[in-house]
Design an enzyme around this catalytic site. Structure first.
Site, PDB file in Angstrom:
ATOM      1  N   TYR A 202       0.834  -1.211   0.000  1.00  0.00           N
ATOM      2  CA  TYR A 202       0.000   0.000   0.000  1.00  0.00           C
ATOM      3  C   TYR A 202       0.866   1.257   0.000  1.00  0.00           C
ATOM      4  O   TYR A 202       0.620   2.196  -0.771  1.00  0.00           O
ATOM      5  CB  TYR A 202      -0.913  -0.032   1.229  1.00  0.00           C
ATOM      6  CG  TYR A 202      -1.911   1.095   1.296  1.00  0.00           C
ATOM      7  CD1 TYR A 202      -3.048   1.081   0.489  1.00  0.00           C
ATOM      8  CD2 TYR A 202      -1.746   2.155   2.180  1.00  0.00           C
ATOM      9  CE1 TYR A 202      -3.981   2.095   0.556  1.00  0.00           C
ATOM     10  CE2 TYR A 202      -2.673   3.179   2.258  1.00  0.00           C
ATOM     11  CZ  TYR A 202      -3.792   3.151   1.437  1.00  0.00           C
ATOM     12  OH  TYR A 202      -4.714   4.159   1.505  1.00  0.00           O
TER      13      TYR A 202
ATOM     14  N   LYS B 137       1.009   4.176  -2.975  1.00  0.00           N
ATOM     15  CA  LYS B 137       0.688   5.580  -2.719  1.00  0.00           C
ATOM     16  C   LYS B 137       1.884   6.489  -2.992  1.00  0.00           C
ATOM     17  O   LYS B 137       1.732   7.594  -3.525  1.00  0.00           O
ATOM     18  CB  LYS B 137       0.183   5.742  -1.285  1.00  0.00           C
ATOM     19  CG  LYS B 137      -1.134   5.035  -1.005  1.00  0.00           C
ATOM     20  CD  LYS B 137      -2.239   5.519  -1.930  1.00  0.00           C
ATOM     21  CE  LYS B 137      -3.601   4.951  -1.579  1.00  0.00           C
ATOM     22  NZ  LYS B 137      -4.671   5.458  -2.460  1.00  0.00           N
TER      23      LYS B 137
END
Length: 246
Positions: free
Chosen positions: A153, A157
């Site tokens: 994740y 990002k």
């Protein structure tokens, strides 16, 4: 100020917590929306709550062919133009790195980063023709700080930030801006269910003393999507109550 009248927007992940706040805020400033999400029934019900002449376009962002068809569908539904793209949709598949399966890595990168690139690549065509556009991607504080158990994740990002900076440089001469908004901890059903001790520990890390709301994130998005933000590009607006001062 920040009146989006006459502008059109595509918002992914629009029926989720932050996504719905963003969609409501853009519609509240009189943009016409194509809202997208993976749950067709939930998306249609949400679109109905917006009122006005908005359209729901279900899409599975893990399906490359579906992703490639989304922007053309939005352009067609919105009268032949697309002024604003909001890359908001995202997934998590948390695990410690040594236990993370290849498919957990692949799915997060595919939905959070690859789909955002595919959508931006497609959106650039009508924006360049119009010599105007706003691309805003929703990243996360963990893309800048990292977080244990979220290597996939955090990478996705952080990748959005780097991608946005490159696109911003490519597109600035055509009056297309590309920016990010990085939320910190935002109030949700998940945070509401935290044990009291864990919640207190979390709040102690936030100088503002509380969790943010979807509306806090949406306000930053509306600004970056507006005509008034024409001289802001390649930037990340951090909305985290001072948790990480970057």
């Amino acid at each position: 100020m920040f009146d989006l009248s006459g502008m059109t927007a595509l918002v992914t992940g629009a029926s989720g917590g932050i996504g719905s706040a963003i969609a409501r805020a853009l519609a509240g400033q009189r943009a016409r929306l194509a809202v997208s999400g993976s749950n067709a029934d939930k998306l249609a019900a949400f679109c109905d709550t917006l009122g006005g002449d908005h359209v729901a376009l279900p899409c599975d962002l893990a399906d490359g062919a579906a992703v490639d068809a989304l922007v053309p569908a939005a352009v067609g539904a919105l009268g032949g133009r697309l002024d604003i793209l909001i890359n908001n949709a995202g997934v998590t598949r948390d695990n410690l790195a040594m236990r993370m399966k290849d498919e957990e890595w692949d799915q997060v990168i595919r939905v959070n980063l690859e789909a955002a690139f595919r959508l931006a690549r497609a959106a650039v065509r009508p924006m360049m023709k119009a010599r105007f556009g706003r691309i805003v991607s929703i990243t996360s504080v963990v893309g800048a700080t990292g977080n244990p158990g979220q290597a996939n994740y955090a990478a996705s990002k952080a990748g959005l930030v780097g991608m946005s900076k490159a696109l911003a440089q490519e597109l600035a001469s055509r009056s297309i801006t590309v920016n990010c908004v990085a939320p910190g901890f935002i109030a949700s059903a998940m945070t509401d269910a935290l044990p009291e001790a864990q919640r207190a520990s979390l709040l102690a890390r936030i100088p503002a003393g509380g969790l943010g709301s979807g509306d806090d994130v949406a306000a930053a998005v509306v600004y970056l999507a507006s005509r008034e933000a024409a001289y802001v590009t390649g930037q990340t607006v951090h909305v985290n109550g001072g948790m990480a001062m970057l």
